[in-house]
Design an enzyme around this catalytic site. Structure first.
Site, PDB file in Angstrom:
ATOM      1  CB  CYS A  78      -3.422   9.359   9.353  1.00  0.00           C
ATOM      2  SG  CYS A  78      -4.430   8.684  10.676  1.00  0.00           S
ATOM      3  CG  HIS A 170      -2.595   5.059   7.188  1.00  0.00           C
ATOM      4  ND1 HIS A 170      -1.265   5.230   7.491  1.00  0.00           N
ATOM      5  CD2 HIS A 170      -3.272   5.385   8.303  1.00  0.00           C
ATOM      6  CE1 HIS A 170      -1.138   5.650   8.732  1.00  0.00           C
ATOM      7  NE2 HIS A 170      -2.340   5.748   9.258  1.00  0.00           N
ATOM      8  CD  GLU A 172       0.343   5.103   4.285  1.00  0.00           C
ATOM      9  OE1 GLU A 172      -0.563   5.781   3.772  1.00  0.00           O
ATOM     10  OE2 GLU A 172       0.443   4.947   5.519  1.00  0.00           O
TER      11      GLU A 172
END
Ligand code: GLN
Length: 204
Positions: A78, A170, A172
């Site tokens: 991102c 994202h 994560e």
């Protein structure tokens, strides 16, 4: 294995948790001396203008450009991808200029238009739940860039160029660690190959 996380701002801790669950050590990188001894880098998501200012303030732009040009593997997500891109629009912003893509910041619109989507990623058996938060859109990719996944509009959302991996979402923020595993496995493969080359060249 030691992974450096650009440590100024953004979703840093979430990456640290995944890395440690996969047995990799990590440090937060805020100055050039911390780039020594890294096996790879992660540029987290967050706010790219703020990160850029911090990179300039900490004199990290040139050292980062040089380790990346020398082939240090990087996974950029991102805002991190915006920093890694060759060209950034909306608005135009300076970047590290490493990955041959043009990105449009906040390409899907403001925060309100953040969304999740199941994306099919090359070589993954099952789809990946991708979280897009004020995500950029990749407008174009250069010849060295391979597209690993696209969104429902057909925009690339996961790209790779050699040792550089970039996602507009994202990875994560889900419990799914497959992308981190892919990145770490690639680093292991490369270091084995380098070791073999060093042995052949009589260095080791
Ligand atoms: N829109 C942000 C930027 O331009 C990126 C958002 C994110 O990293 N989730 O920096």
């Amino acid at each position: 294995m030691l992974i450096g996380l650009l440590g100024f701002q953004g979703a840093i801790e979430e990456h640290e948790l995944i890395l440690s669950s996969l047995g990799a050590d990590s440090i937060r990188v805020k100055k050039a001396s911390e780039l020594i001894a890294l096996d790879g880098l992660i540029f987290p998501g967050g706010e790219s203008t703020t990160m850029l200012k911090m990179l300039e303030f900490s004199n990290l732009l040139n050292p980062l450009q040089s380790v990346l040009s020398q082939g240090l593997p990087v996974m950029a997500t991102c805002a991190g991808l915006i920093l890694l891109a060759k060209k950034t629009t909306s608005p135009v912003q300076k970047s590290l200029g490493q990955l041959d893509i043009t990105v449009k910041r906040n390409g899907y619109g403001p925060q309100y238009f953040s969304f999740c989507e199941e994306v099919s990623i090359e070589s993954f058996e099952k789809t990946f739940r991708a979280v897009f938060i004020r995500a950029p859109i990749i407008l174009s990719t250069g010849p060295s860039v391979h597209v690993m996944a696209r969104d429902h509009h057909g925009h690339p959302v996961f790209v790779r160029s050699g040792r550089q991996f970039g996602m507009t979402f994202h990875p994560e923020l889900t419990q799914d660690d497959r992308i981190h595993r892919l990145f770490l496995n690639q680093i292991k493969k490369n270091s084995r190959r380098e070791l073999c080359q060093d042995i052949q060249n009589g260095i080791t």
